[in-house]
Design a protein around this motif. Structure first.
Motif, PDB file in Angstrom:
ATOM      1  N   THR A  53       0.828  -1.203   0.000  1.00 54.90           N
ATOM      2  CA  THR A  53       0.000   0.000   0.000  1.00 54.90           C
ATOM      3  C   THR A  53       0.866   1.259   0.000  1.00 54.90           C
ATOM      4  OG1 THR A  53      -1.783  -1.159   1.131  1.00 54.90           O
ATOM      5  CG2 THR A  53      -1.808   1.241   1.258  1.00 54.90           C
ATOM      6  N   ARG A  54       1.980   1.240   0.742  1.00 51.38           N
ATOM      7  CA  ARG A  54       2.851   2.419   0.859  1.00 51.38           C
ATOM      8  C   ARG A  54       3.726   2.649  -0.370  1.00 51.38           C
ATOM      9  NH1 ARG A  54       3.312   0.253   5.987  1.00 51.38           N
ATOM     10  NH2 ARG A  54       5.341  -0.667   5.570  1.00 51.38           N
ATOM     11  N   VAL A  55       4.166   1.580  -0.987  1.00 50.16           N
ATOM     12  CA  VAL A  55       5.093   1.682  -2.125  1.00 50.16           C
ATOM     13  C   VAL A  55       4.414   2.386  -3.302  1.00 50.16           C
ATOM     14  CG1 VAL A  55       6.176   0.244  -3.900  1.00 50.16           C
ATOM     15  CG2 VAL A  55       6.487  -0.309  -1.499  1.00 50.16           C
ATOM     16  N   ARG A  56       5.160   3.248  -3.967  1.00 51.02           N
ATOM     17  CA  ARG A  56       4.648   3.943  -5.154  1.00 51.02           C
ATOM     18  C   ARG A  56       5.481   3.629  -6.402  1.00 51.02           C
ATOM     19  NH1 ARG A  56       0.055   4.608  -3.233  1.00 51.02           N
ATOM     20  NH2 ARG A  56      -0.390   6.315  -1.855  1.00 51.02           N
ATOM     21  N   SER A  57       6.795   3.485  -6.227  1.00 52.56           N
ATOM     22  CA  SER A  57       7.672   3.229  -7.377  1.00 52.56           C
ATOM     23  C   SER A  57       8.461   1.939  -7.147  1.00 52.56           C
ATOM     24  CB  SER A  57       8.623   4.399  -7.602  1.00 52.56           C
ATOM     25  OG  SER A  57       9.442   4.589  -6.473  1.00 52.56           O
ATOM     26  N   ILE A  58       8.595   1.163  -8.217  1.00 54.50           N
ATOM     27  CA  ILE A  58       9.227  -0.152  -8.137  1.00 54.50           C
ATOM     28  C   ILE A  58      10.202  -0.323  -9.292  1.00 54.50           C
ATOM     29  CG2 ILE A  58       8.853  -2.659  -8.168  1.00 54.50           C
ATOM     30  CD1 ILE A  58       5.981  -2.105  -7.149  1.00 54.50           C
ATOM     31  N   ALA A  59      11.418  -0.769  -8.983  1.00 54.03           N
ATOM     32  CA  ALA A  59      12.383  -1.160 -10.007  1.00 54.03           C
ATOM     33  C   ALA A  59      12.377  -2.683 -10.081  1.00 54.03           C
ATOM     34  CB  ALA A  59      13.773  -0.648  -9.657  1.00 54.03           C
ATOM     35  N   VAL A  60      12.134  -3.222 -11.259  1.00 55.52           N
ATOM     36  CA  VAL A  60      12.100  -4.675 -11.459  1.00 55.52           C
ATOM     37  C   VAL A  60      13.452  -5.086 -12.039  1.00 55.52           C
ATOM     38  CG1 VAL A  60      10.954  -6.603 -12.602  1.00 55.52           C
ATOM     39  CG2 VAL A  60       9.603  -4.661 -11.765  1.00 55.52           C
ATOM     40  N   VAL A  61      14.310  -5.634 -11.183  1.00 58.25           N
ATOM     41  CA  VAL A  61      15.657  -6.045 -11.578  1.00 58.25           C
ATOM     42  C   VAL A  61      15.570  -7.431 -12.226  1.00 58.25           C
ATOM     43  CG1 VAL A  61      17.963  -6.617 -10.758  1.00 58.25           C
ATOM     44  CG2 VAL A  61      16.717  -4.699  -9.735  1.00 58.25           C
ATOM     45  N   GLY A  62      16.040  -7.505 -13.459  1.00 55.44           N
ATOM     46  CA  GLY A  62      15.957  -8.764 -14.199  1.00 55.44           C
ATOM     47  C   GLY A  62      14.730  -8.825 -15.085  1.00 55.44           C
ATOM     48  N   ALA A  63      14.131  -7.676 -15.360  1.00 54.38           N
ATOM     49  CA  ALA A  63      12.960  -7.636 -16.245  1.00 54.38           C
ATOM     50  C   ALA A  63      13.346  -8.167 -17.622  1.00 54.38           C
ATOM     51  CB  ALA A  63      12.436  -6.209 -16.354  1.00 54.38           C
ATOM     52  N   TYR A 117      16.429   0.519 -17.841  1.00 52.89           N
ATOM     53  CA  TYR A 117      17.741   1.042 -17.468  1.00 52.89           C
ATOM     54  C   TYR A 117      18.701  -0.111 -17.224  1.00 52.89           C
ATOM     55  CZ  TYR A 117      14.947   5.186 -16.857  1.00 52.89           C
ATOM     56  OH  TYR A 117      14.087   6.232 -17.090  1.00 52.89           O
ATOM     57  N   ALA A 118      19.995   0.172 -17.358  1.00 58.78           N
ATOM     58  CA  ALA A 118      21.021  -0.852 -17.148  1.00 58.78           C
ATOM     59  C   ALA A 118      21.205  -1.181 -15.672  1.00 58.78           C
ATOM     60  CB  ALA A 118      22.350  -0.399 -17.751  1.00 58.78           C
ATOM     61  N   ARG A 119      21.126  -0.149 -14.831  1.00 60.28           N
ATOM     62  CA  ARG A 119      21.405  -0.332 -13.401  1.00 60.28           C
ATOM     63  C   ARG A 119      20.394   0.466 -12.580  1.00 60.28           C
ATOM     64  NH1 ARG A 119      26.240   2.361 -11.853  1.00 60.28           N
ATOM     65  NH2 ARG A 119      25.497   3.995 -13.208  1.00 60.28           N
ATOM     66  N   LEU A 120      20.262   0.100 -11.328  1.00 61.86           N
ATOM     67  CA  LEU A 120      19.390   0.850 -10.430  1.00 61.86           C
ATOM     68  C   LEU A 120      19.806   2.320 -10.373  1.00 61.86           C
ATOM     69  CD1 LEU A 120      19.044  -1.690  -7.490  1.00 61.86           C
ATOM     70  CD2 LEU A 120      17.238  -0.986  -9.080  1.00 61.86           C
ATOM     71  N   ALA A 121      21.105   2.576 -10.354  1.00 61.61           N
ATOM     72  CA  ALA A 121      21.612   3.949 -10.251  1.00 61.61           C
ATOM     73  C   ALA A 121      21.230   4.807 -11.456  1.00 61.61           C
ATOM     74  CB  ALA A 121      23.124   3.938 -10.081  1.00 61.61           C
ATOM     75  N   ASP A 122      20.838   4.193 -12.552  1.00 59.60           N
ATOM     76  CA  ASP A 122      20.461   4.940 -13.752  1.00 59.60           C
ATOM     77  C   ASP A 122      19.022   5.457 -13.710  1.00 59.60           C
ATOM     78  OD1 ASP A 122      22.992   4.400 -14.763  1.00 59.60           O
ATOM     79  OD2 ASP A 122      22.308   2.636 -15.896  1.00 59.60           O
ATOM     80  N   ALA A 181      12.016  -0.932 -15.490  1.00 57.30           N
ATOM     81  CA  ALA A 181      12.647  -2.214 -15.795  1.00 57.30           C
ATOM     82  C   ALA A 181      14.166  -2.037 -15.708  1.00 57.30           C
ATOM     83  CB  ALA A 181      12.245  -2.676 -17.190  1.00 57.30           C
ATOM     84  N   ILE A 182      14.838  -3.006 -15.107  1.00 48.37           N
ATOM     85  CA  ILE A 182      16.295  -2.992 -15.011  1.00 48.37           C
ATOM     86  C   ILE A 182      16.823  -4.228 -15.717  1.00 48.37           C
ATOM     87  CG2 ILE A 182      18.306  -2.898 -13.482  1.00 48.37           C
ATOM     88  CD1 ILE A 182      16.380  -0.462 -13.192  1.00 48.37           C
ATOM     89  N   ASN A 183      17.561  -3.979 -16.815  1.00 47.92           N
ATOM     90  CA  ASN A 183      18.145  -5.056 -17.598  1.00 47.92           C
ATOM     91  C   ASN A 183      19.273  -4.450 -18.434  1.00 47.92           C
ATOM     92  OD1 ASN A 183      18.751  -6.808 -19.815  1.00 47.92           O
ATOM     93  ND2 ASN A 183      16.818  -7.882 -19.481  1.00 47.92           N
ATOM     94  N   PRO A 184      20.530  -4.742 -18.083  1.00 47.59           N
ATOM     95  CA  PRO A 184      21.657  -4.108 -18.782  1.00 47.59           C
ATOM     96  C   PRO A 184      21.640  -4.304 -20.294  1.00 47.59           C
ATOM     97  CG  PRO A 184      22.438  -5.371 -16.900  1.00 47.59           C
ATOM     98  CD  PRO A 184      20.972  -5.651 -17.041  1.00 47.59           C
TER      99      PRO A 184
END
Length: 146
Positions: free
Chosen positions: A16-26, A66-71, A50-53
């Motif tokens: 319920t609290r979360v608003r933004s999600i990074a899916v690593v390995g999309a 994006y390639a990395r979370l930092a991006d 989506a995170i997928n280098p």
């Protein structure tokens, strides 16, 4: 924390609290669970990245990739991990390097690493392992984000 069982109220609270999600390995493959879950989360009203280098700059499930979370150009509330357990420690380290840091790391079914979880928790992050938000959201009747 015991990562073999999670209280339903705690799971629902996070979702319920979360608003933004990074899916690593999309995955760009629509048949892959990571693709379908990313789409589901976006349809449920979350801001999903989506995170997928290998796919950075392209589109996965209609999402910026994006390639990395930092991006990712904005803060992330939750990191949803679709990587094998042996990669979880690296994802935790990448998450800990972000500023601001996400509050939660969520790992998908069969992704469990107690050492990586302890690292995350010692740094102040919550971690939920071996669960799928696309299963938990309907089960717990979490309303769509508005």
């Amino acid at each position: 924390m015991n990562h073999d069982h999670y209280d339903d109220a705690m799971l629902a609270g996070w979702l319920t609290r979360v608003r933004s999600i990074a899916v690593v390995g999309a995955s760009p493959n629509p048949a892959r669970p990571s693709h379908r879950v990313a789409q589901f989360l976006a349809r449920h009203g979350y801001r999903v990245f989506a995170i997928n280098p290998g796919q950075a700059g392209r589109d996965i499930a209609g999402l910026p990739t994006y390639a990395r979370l930092a991006d990712v150009p904005e803060p992330i509330d939750m990191v949803d991990v679709f990587r094998a357990p042996e990669y979880l420690a690296g994802v935790v380290e990448e998450t800990l390097a972000l500023s601001p840091r996400p509050a939660l790391i969520w790992t998908q079914l069969d992704v469990h690493d107690d050492t990586a979880a302890a690292t995350a928790e010692q740094a102040g992050l919550a971690i939920i392992m071996d669960r799928c938000p696309a299963i938990e959201i309907p089960r717990l009747r979490v309303p769509p984000r508005s």
